[in-house]
Design a protein around this motif. Structure first.
Motif, PDB file in Angstrom:
ATOM      1  N   ALA A  84       0.821  -1.216   0.000  1.00  0.00           N
ATOM      2  CA  ALA A  84       0.000   0.000   0.000  1.00  0.00           C
ATOM      3  C   ALA A  84       0.848   1.256   0.000  1.00  0.00           C
ATOM      4  CB  ALA A  84      -0.917   0.003   1.217  1.00  0.00           C
ATOM      5  N   MET A  85       0.583   2.118  -0.973  1.00  0.00           N
ATOM      6  CA  MET A  85       1.118   3.476  -0.950  1.00  0.00           C
ATOM      7  C   MET A  85       0.042   4.365  -0.334  1.00  0.00           C
ATOM      8  SD  MET A  85       2.800   3.814  -4.753  1.00  0.00           S
ATOM      9  CE  MET A  85       3.220   2.333  -5.685  1.00  0.00           C
ATOM     10  N   VAL A  86       0.378   5.016   0.752  1.00  0.00           N
ATOM     11  CA  VAL A  86      -0.574   5.855   1.470  1.00  0.00           C
ATOM     12  C   VAL A  86      -0.786   7.157   0.704  1.00  0.00           C
ATOM     13  CG1 VAL A  86      -0.989   7.097   3.622  1.00  0.00           C
ATOM     14  CG2 VAL A  86       0.165   4.876   3.669  1.00  0.00           C
ATOM     15  N   SER A  87      -2.034   7.510   0.459  1.00  0.00           N
ATOM     16  CA  SER A  87      -2.331   8.774  -0.231  1.00  0.00           C
ATOM     17  C   SER A  87      -1.805   9.950   0.585  1.00  0.00           C
ATOM     18  CB  SER A  87      -3.840   8.931  -0.439  1.00  0.00           C
ATOM     19  OG  SER A  87      -4.320   7.975  -1.344  1.00  0.00           O
ATOM     20  N   ASN A  88      -1.202  10.893  -0.117  1.00  0.00           N
ATOM     21  CA  ASN A  88      -0.627  12.057   0.542  1.00  0.00           C
ATOM     22  C   ASN A  88      -1.721  12.995   1.050  1.00  0.00           C
ATOM     23  OD1 ASN A  88       1.029  14.236   1.300  1.00  0.00           O
ATOM     24  ND2 ASN A  88       0.933  15.105  -0.766  1.00  0.00           N
ATOM     25  N   SER A  89      -1.944  12.971   2.351  1.00  0.00           N
ATOM     26  CA  SER A  89      -2.817  13.945   3.015  1.00  0.00           C
ATOM     27  C   SER A  89      -2.283  14.133   4.423  1.00  0.00           C
ATOM     28  CB  SER A  89      -4.271  13.452   3.076  1.00  0.00           C
ATOM     29  OG  SER A  89      -4.404  12.400   4.015  1.00  0.00           O
ATOM     30  N   ASN A  90      -2.596  15.257   5.035  1.00  0.00           N
ATOM     31  CA  ASN A  90      -2.083  15.528   6.378  1.00  0.00           C
ATOM     32  C   ASN A  90      -2.511  14.445   7.360  1.00  0.00           C
ATOM     33  OD1 ASN A  90      -0.728  17.893   5.666  1.00  0.00           O
ATOM     34  ND2 ASN A  90      -2.544  19.164   5.986  1.00  0.00           N
ATOM     35  N   ASN A 148      -3.415  11.291   6.777  1.00  0.00           N
ATOM     36  CA  ASN A 148      -2.741  10.021   6.508  1.00  0.00           C
ATOM     37  C   ASN A 148      -1.288  10.050   6.972  1.00  0.00           C
ATOM     38  OD1 ASN A 148      -4.908   8.628   5.373  1.00  0.00           O
ATOM     39  ND2 ASN A 148      -4.406   9.230   3.284  1.00  0.00           N
ATOM     40  N   LEU A 149      -0.582  11.121   6.661  1.00  0.00           N
ATOM     41  CA  LEU A 149       0.823  11.197   7.046  1.00  0.00           C
ATOM     42  C   LEU A 149       0.982  11.243   8.558  1.00  0.00           C
ATOM     43  CD1 LEU A 149       1.267  11.634   4.014  1.00  0.00           C
ATOM     44  CD2 LEU A 149       2.985  13.342   4.590  1.00  0.00           C
ATOM     45  N   ASP A 150       0.134  12.020   9.235  1.00  0.00           N
ATOM     46  CA  ASP A 150       0.219  12.092  10.696  1.00  0.00           C
ATOM     47  C   ASP A 150       0.022  10.706  11.313  1.00  0.00           C
ATOM     48  OD1 ASP A 150       0.659  14.797  10.589  1.00  0.00           O
ATOM     49  OD2 ASP A 150      -1.414  15.363  11.061  1.00  0.00           O
ATOM     50  N   HIS A 151      -0.916   9.943  10.762  1.00  0.00           N
ATOM     51  CA  HIS A 151      -1.198   8.619  11.324  1.00  0.00           C
ATOM     52  C   HIS A 151      -0.091   7.621  11.001  1.00  0.00           C
ATOM     53  CE1 HIS A 151      -3.415   5.060  12.593  1.00  0.00           C
ATOM     54  NE2 HIS A 151      -3.106   4.501  11.426  1.00  0.00           N
ATOM     55  N   PHE A 152       0.231   7.458   9.721  1.00  0.00           N
ATOM     56  CA  PHE A 152       1.109   6.367   9.326  1.00  0.00           C
ATOM     57  C   PHE A 152       2.581   6.647   9.632  1.00  0.00           C
ATOM     58  CE2 PHE A 152      -2.643   5.312   6.764  1.00  0.00           C
ATOM     59  CZ  PHE A 152      -2.747   3.955   7.071  1.00  0.00           C
ATOM     60  N   LEU A 153       3.046   7.858   9.449  1.00  0.00           N
ATOM     61  CA  LEU A 153       4.453   8.131   9.746  1.00  0.00           C
ATOM     62  C   LEU A 153       4.733   7.974  11.232  1.00  0.00           C
ATOM     63  CD1 LEU A 153       5.414  11.112   7.398  1.00  0.00           C
ATOM     64  CD2 LEU A 153       5.480   8.654   6.964  1.00  0.00           C
ATOM     65  N   SER A 169       4.977   3.283   2.355  1.00  0.00           N
ATOM     66  CA  SER A 169       5.293   4.297   1.349  1.00  0.00           C
ATOM     67  C   SER A 169       4.175   5.328   1.264  1.00  0.00           C
ATOM     68  CB  SER A 169       5.516   3.649  -0.024  1.00  0.00           C
ATOM     69  OG  SER A 169       4.341   3.029  -0.483  1.00  0.00           O
ATOM     70  N   VAL A 170       4.528   6.494   0.772  1.00  0.00           N
ATOM     71  CA  VAL A 170       3.577   7.592   0.578  1.00  0.00           C
ATOM     72  C   VAL A 170       3.510   7.911  -0.904  1.00  0.00           C
ATOM     73  CG1 VAL A 170       3.018   9.990   1.101  1.00  0.00           C
ATOM     74  CG2 VAL A 170       4.069   8.544   2.859  1.00  0.00           C
ATOM     75  N   LYS A 171       2.312   7.957  -1.444  1.00  0.00           N
ATOM     76  CA  LYS A 171       2.112   8.294  -2.863  1.00  0.00           C
ATOM     77  C   LYS A 171       1.827   9.784  -2.983  1.00  0.00           C
ATOM     78  CE  LYS A 171       1.020   8.294  -7.233  1.00  0.00           C
ATOM     79  NZ  LYS A 171      -0.217   7.696  -7.707  1.00  0.00           N
ATOM     80  N   VAL A 172       2.645  10.462  -3.760  1.00  0.00           N
ATOM     81  CA  VAL A 172       2.521  11.901  -3.998  1.00  0.00           C
ATOM     82  C   VAL A 172       2.310  12.122  -5.491  1.00  0.00           C
ATOM     83  CG1 VAL A 172       3.672  14.148  -3.775  1.00  0.00           C
ATOM     84  CG2 VAL A 172       4.048  12.366  -2.039  1.00  0.00           C
ATOM     85  N   VAL A 210       0.727  19.368  -9.829  1.00  0.00           N
ATOM     86  CA  VAL A 210      -0.418  19.150  -8.950  1.00  0.00           C
ATOM     87  C   VAL A 210      -0.028  19.477  -7.510  1.00  0.00           C
ATOM     88  CG1 VAL A 210      -1.968  17.376  -8.019  1.00  0.00           C
ATOM     89  CG2 VAL A 210      -1.431  17.409 -10.462  1.00  0.00           C
ATOM     90  N   THR A 211       1.167  19.096  -7.128  1.00  0.00           N
ATOM     91  CA  THR A 211       1.715  19.461  -5.824  1.00  0.00           C
ATOM     92  C   THR A 211       2.826  20.480  -6.060  1.00  0.00           C
ATOM     93  OG1 THR A 211       1.294  17.205  -5.043  1.00  0.00           O
ATOM     94  CG2 THR A 211       2.752  18.581  -3.702  1.00  0.00           C
ATOM     95  N   PRO A 212       2.723  21.670  -5.491  1.00  0.00           N
ATOM     96  CA  PRO A 212       3.735  22.711  -5.729  1.00  0.00           C
ATOM     97  C   PRO A 212       5.144  22.247  -5.353  1.00  0.00           C
ATOM     98  CG  PRO A 212       1.804  23.642  -4.643  1.00  0.00           C
ATOM     99  CD  PRO A 212       1.623  22.152  -4.637  1.00  0.00           C
ATOM    100  N   VAL A 213       6.122  22.858  -5.995  1.00  0.00           N
ATOM    101  CA  VAL A 213       7.513  22.454  -5.811  1.00  0.00           C
ATOM    102  C   VAL A 213       7.932  22.521  -4.339  1.00  0.00           C
ATOM    103  CG1 VAL A 213       9.905  23.004  -6.379  1.00  0.00           C
ATOM    104  CG2 VAL A 213       8.133  23.162  -8.150  1.00  0.00           C
ATOM    105  N   ASN A 214       7.575  23.601  -3.660  1.00  0.00           N
ATOM    106  CA  ASN A 214       7.989  23.726  -2.260  1.00  0.00           C
ATOM    107  C   ASN A 214       7.355  22.659  -1.374  1.00  0.00           C
ATOM    108  OD1 ASN A 214       5.435  24.978  -2.553  1.00  0.00           O
ATOM    109  ND2 ASN A 214       5.771  26.255  -0.760  1.00  0.00           N
ATOM    110  N   GLU A 215       6.133  22.230  -1.721  1.00  0.00           N
ATOM    111  CA  GLU A 215       5.477  21.168  -0.948  1.00  0.00           C
ATOM    112  C   GLU A 215       6.161  19.820  -1.180  1.00  0.00           C
ATOM    113  OE1 GLU A 215       1.242  20.866  -1.118  1.00  0.00           O
ATOM    114  OE2 GLU A 215       0.965  23.051  -1.104  1.00  0.00           O
ATOM    115  N   ILE A 216       6.563  19.561  -2.423  1.00  0.00           N
ATOM    116  CA  ILE A 216       7.277  18.313  -2.713  1.00  0.00           C
ATOM    117  C   ILE A 216       8.594  18.271  -1.938  1.00  0.00           C
ATOM    118  CG2 ILE A 216       8.584  17.098  -4.516  1.00  0.00           C
ATOM    119  CD1 ILE A 216       6.299  17.691  -6.413  1.00  0.00           C
ATOM    120  N   GLU A 217       9.286  19.385  -1.915  1.00  0.00           N
ATOM    121  CA  GLU A 217      10.556  19.431  -1.184  1.00  0.00           C
ATOM    122  C   GLU A 217      10.341  19.219   0.310  1.00  0.00           C
ATOM    123  OE1 GLU A 217      11.921  23.233  -2.435  1.00  0.00           O
ATOM    124  OE2 GLU A 217      12.860  22.484  -4.284  1.00  0.00           O
ATOM    125  N   ALA A 218       9.305  19.860   0.859  1.00  0.00           N
ATOM    126  CA  ALA A 218       9.014  19.711   2.290  1.00  0.00           C
ATOM    127  C   ALA A 218       8.577  18.280   2.620  1.00  0.00           C
ATOM    128  CB  ALA A 218       7.940  20.709   2.714  1.00  0.00           C
TER     129      ALA A 218
END
Length: 540
Positions: A267-273, A275-280, A294-297, A325-333
């Motif tokens: 499973a690749m976890v969908s990128n959302s706040n 989901n990330l807070d829970h799974f990470l 894994s996280v799918k972005v 779809v995801t801004p550059v600064n968000e991908i980097e973060a």
């Protein structure tokens, strides 16, 4: 008395020397491609407690084991259980519950299908998926006018085959609050003569998603079971679902634990706040059937809907570059955050601009970190100078049927020079050392045999184009089988438990209708998975 004792001793010693280990299954008289490090062959296997305990010739196995069940393979080919390294398993199941628009050749055909489906299964929100304007005589986006006439009071949302565009009617627009003044970054609300056409590309689709009724639990379970049946029928024993939410992952886990699902899922976890807070924070989740790490972005959109982010304008649309779809600064973060966990970052990147954004973010975030196996999902259009990034442990996760689906119009989108860096699978393999192969179904068809054919032949089923499409980037049969088995398993951190037929690994394997490594290339699409086993249990 001594003679009697001696005779008994001899009998006992002989019996102990000739006793055999009981196993659950022996398959013999087979043509087995083990896909081990030497790509070696075998003729028989023994299975016990769901794992291979021997992979040898028949005589050696018969000498050591006796089985509760034996299968004479009749000389047929056996390969490891096939892995689809990038698909939308749950989405495939949901598609079985909506209007199937795959393969439609005109907008009129779509309308007929939608009307017929709604008459048979009336609902308060009509959903469909699979249209592709590139397959029509007039290769232009449709408009909502006829949908408005047919469905003035019922919302309709029809998803493009790549999942990166909707055609919706006015009722759906009204419910979503989309007007001529609505502006959404990371996509496009397509207009013609200043008016909304009903086509939404990428980010604006989320506004419609927010008003689509959620499927019931019963529908979700049926979708998962429908998808499993389809996949097992093709010999897929593991699938990588590229984007799932917490609730769906937990539902899959419950079905697997209850014995109601046999297929294994990465499973690749969908990128959302959320989901990330829970799974990470929870960390990697691993059972025999489910692996969450894994996280799918989404980097950009799709080439077919001109949503892929390019460095220079589209050759067939002046001034249009696509969009992130995801801004550059968000991908980097995101890369920096995920790098601090044990999770992979698996990012959809189609256009050359999106790919370099992702590759640079990966390189920076992974500095000093070993064996992270982050993936670029699709890696579809790469600038010549950017291929070198894949030399540093980044894995291309690619889908060969995308090349044979897009080849008719890809050069129109990209131009003669830029298309040379597109669908460059051999070059990616040479740089990365491995490639993980998938389909992206239901964007493409589920069949792994079409994946294999597209990878080695680079032609459609009518043998077009003559000689193959950009054949310098075709893969060999051995490379392709590895990409669908051991390399895909490696990309999931699962190479020690699956991906090859070796002692100690799960007994996941497929008996094929013909020899995939030697059959004439034109016959590869016609191959069938005749028998399919997961943990030594026959599931087909």
């Amino acid at each position: 008395m001594k003679k009697i004792f001696l005779c008994i001793s001899v009998v006992l010693v002989f019996a102990s020397c000739t006793s055999k280990e009981e196993v659950d299954l022996v398959i013999y008289n087979a043509n087995i491609y083990t896909v081990d490090a030497d790509f070696s062959m075998a003729s028989a296997v023994a299975v016990k407690n769901g794992k291979f305990v021997a992979v040898e010739d028949e005589a050696a196995i018969r000498e050591k084991f006796e089985a509760k069940r034996e299968i004479d393979a009749g000389g047929k080919t056996i390969v490891p259980g096939l892995i689809d390294a990038h698909c939308h398993f749950y989405g495939l199941g949901l598609n079985q519950q909506v209007v199937d628009l795959v393969g439609t050749e005109s907008f009129e055909e779509i309308l007929d299908k939608v009307v017929a489906f709604h008459k048979e299964r009336p609902s308060n929100f009509v959903l469909g998926r699979g249209w592709d304007q590139n397959d029509w005589e007039v290769k232009e986006f449709p408009t909502k006018q006829k949908l408005d006439e047919l469905f003035p009071d019922t919302p309709v949302a029809l998803e493009r085959v790549d999942g990166h565009a909707y055609l919706v009617n006015q009722k759906a627009l009204d419910m979503a609050g989309i007007t001529n003044d609505t502006s959404v970054e990371g996509g496009e609300i397509v207009k013609k003569d200043g008016k909304i056409t009903g086509v939404l590309v990428d980010r604006p689709m989320g506004m419609v998603d927010a008003v689509i009724p959620k499927p019931s639990k019963e529908t979700q379970i049926q979708a998962l079971k429908d998808a499993e049946e389809i996949c097992l029928d093709y010999g897929l024993t593991t699938v990588n679902d590229a984007g799932l939410g917490r609730a769906t992952i937990e539902l899959i886990d419950s079905l697997q634990q209850a014995g109601d699902m046999s297929i294994r899922l990465y499973a690749m976890v969908s990128n959302s706040n959320d989901n990330l807070d829970h799974f990470l924070n929870k960390g990697v989740i691993k059972t025999d059937k489910l692996h969450v790490r894994s996280v799918k972005v989404y980097g950009d959109g799709a080439l077919g809907s001109r949503g892929a982010a390019l460095k220079a304008p589209y050759s067939d649309h002046d001034g249009h570059f696509g969009a992130m779809v995801t801004p550059v600064n968000e991908i980097e973060a995101l890369a920096e955050r995920i790098a601090q966990s044990d999770y992979q970052m698996n990012t959809h990147a189609i256009g050359d601009s999106a790919n370099i954004v992702v590759l640079r973010a990966y390189k920076k975030a992974l500095e000093g970190k070993e064996d992270r196996r982050w993936k670029v999902e699709h890696a579809q259009v790469i600038s010549e100078a950017d291929f070198d990034y894949f030399e540093h442990g980044i894995i291309p996760s690619i889908q060969p049927t995308h090349a044979t689906s897009d080849m008719y119009w890809a050069e129109d989108r990209l131009g003669h020079e830029r298309v040379k860096g597109a669908y460059a699978y051999k070059k990616l393999l040479n740089k990365a050392g491995i490639v993980a192969l998938g389909t992206d179904f239901p964007v493409e068809r589920v069949s792994p045999f079409l994946t294999f054919y597209a990878s080695v032949a680079r032609q459609d089923l009518e043998k077009y184009p003559e000689g193959g499409f950009q054949m310098e980037d075709a893969l060999s049969r051995e490379e392709t089988l590895k990409g669908m088995t051991i390399w895909a398993a490696y990309s999931n951190f699962e190479e020690d438990e699956k991906g090859s037929i070796e002692v100690g690994k799960f007994a996941d394997f497929v008996i094929l209708s013909d020899d995939i490594m030697t059959v004439p290339v034109d016959n590869i699409p016609n191959l069938q998975a005749e028998q399919v086993f997961v943990s030594g249990n026959q599931v087909k």
